[in-house]
Design a protein around this motif. Sequence first.
Motif, PDB file in Angstrom:
ATOM      1  N   ILE A 233       0.847  -1.184   0.000  1.00 30.78           N
ATOM      2  CA  ILE A 233       0.000   0.000   0.000  1.00 30.78           C
ATOM      3  C   ILE A 233       0.890   1.245   0.000  1.00 30.78           C
ATOM      4  CG2 ILE A 233      -1.913  -1.171   1.139  1.00 30.78           C
ATOM      5  CD1 ILE A 233      -1.099   0.174   3.758  1.00 30.78           C
ATOM      6  N   LYS A 234       0.359   2.327  -0.577  1.00 30.98           N
ATOM      7  CA  LYS A 234       1.147   3.559  -0.731  1.00 30.98           C
ATOM      8  C   LYS A 234       1.597   4.117   0.613  1.00 30.98           C
ATOM      9  CE  LYS A 234      -0.926   5.011  -5.106  1.00 30.98           C
ATOM     10  NZ  LYS A 234      -1.719   6.065  -5.804  1.00 30.98           N
ATOM     11  N   ALA A 235       0.761   3.959   1.631  1.00 28.91           N
ATOM     12  CA  ALA A 235       1.094   4.530   2.933  1.00 28.91           C
ATOM     13  C   ALA A 235       2.271   3.821   3.596  1.00 28.91           C
ATOM     14  CB  ALA A 235      -0.121   4.486   3.852  1.00 28.91           C
ATOM     15  N   LEU A 236       2.547   2.549   3.205  1.00 30.24           N
ATOM     16  CA  LEU A 236       3.651   1.773   3.786  1.00 30.24           C
ATOM     17  C   LEU A 236       4.439   1.094   2.663  1.00 30.24           C
ATOM     18  CD1 LEU A 236       1.818   0.094   6.825  1.00 30.24           C
ATOM     19  CD2 LEU A 236       3.379   2.058   6.900  1.00 30.24           C
ATOM     20  N   PRO A 237       5.138   1.872   1.877  1.00 31.37           N
ATOM     21  CA  PRO A 237       5.812   1.294   0.704  1.00 31.37           C
ATOM     22  C   PRO A 237       6.925   0.314   1.037  1.00 31.37           C
ATOM     23  CG  PRO A 237       6.513   3.569   1.059  1.00 31.37           C
ATOM     24  CD  PRO A 237       5.370   3.322   1.998  1.00 31.37           C
TER      25      PRO A 237
END
Length: 331
Positions: A233-237
């Motif tokens: 996910i973008k929030a936790l690359p």
Amino acid sequence: MTIPSASRTRRRIAAAMLFALSPLASQAAYPDRPITVVVPFAAGGPTDVLARVIVERMARDLQQPMVIENTPGAGGTVGNARAARAKPDGYTVLVGNVGTLAASHSFYRKLSYDMRKDFTAVASIGDAPQVVSARKDFPPTGLDALHDYVKPIEGKVTFGAAGVGSGSYLGGVLLNKALGLNVQAINYRGAGQALTDVIAGHVDYMVDSSTTSVGYVQSGKVKGVAVLRPARIKALPDVPAAGESARFKHLNYDIWNMMVVPAGTPADVIDRLNRAARVALRDPDVLARLAGSGIETPSEEHQTPAGATRLLVSEIERWRPLIQDLGVNLD
């Protein structure tokens, strides 16, 4: 000056009374006082955080305060029961998730309510990716490494959860089942409390919503072991996805969150709440806040009362055989 006749006056009074009793009048009057939003968890957990973001924007649209009432206990069933007893007038709303609204039906043998009969869905309000969040010195990264590290010492490892039947508990159970582990659950009155003990190192990990885990992973207070999705996910690359695993790539788990009201709430009131919820789900500021936590907007279908109802009923049936296989039944 013309004085109205007695018959004309009576007709006007009768017409006014009929209007006051009509759906149009009730819609115009609702809401005329603050709305209580029951969240069946302690403050600070993922459902609580999501609810606060959504109802803050809804309150502006409804032009009335929406007051969060945290009612934790028994995997969400205490708060559910409190909402079920409320007057069906639109002034008590319940926000829950897949655990409290669907899975609890199969965990608890004796409930004072039936989610399918005693509540009516308003809208699904957010789908949260789930993150395996661990104490910061927990060695493994990724599901394969998690399995290889925990399996030899599973009796000494624990996972935290917001009570049996909660979304975080279901995540831990799914992780156990998929990885072939037998890790003990430590249950709390809310996911926020469980996460606090993960941070403190009192429990090893938990399956937590991105709503709350993202900030703690980014700050280094907890370690992101894996995201239970096909892709990162973008929030936790930097946190690997389940889809990258060699052995457990099919372990995908999101938590949907939904707003419901007691059955018998007038249709026009449900429609007004639904419209306010959909305004919130289209507000750029709300979307930005949710995106920062990895939260995704529900499908158009699930944002409608009918679509949310279908989701709720289907999920109750989906979880039944999985929970029966666990052999866990609660009074």
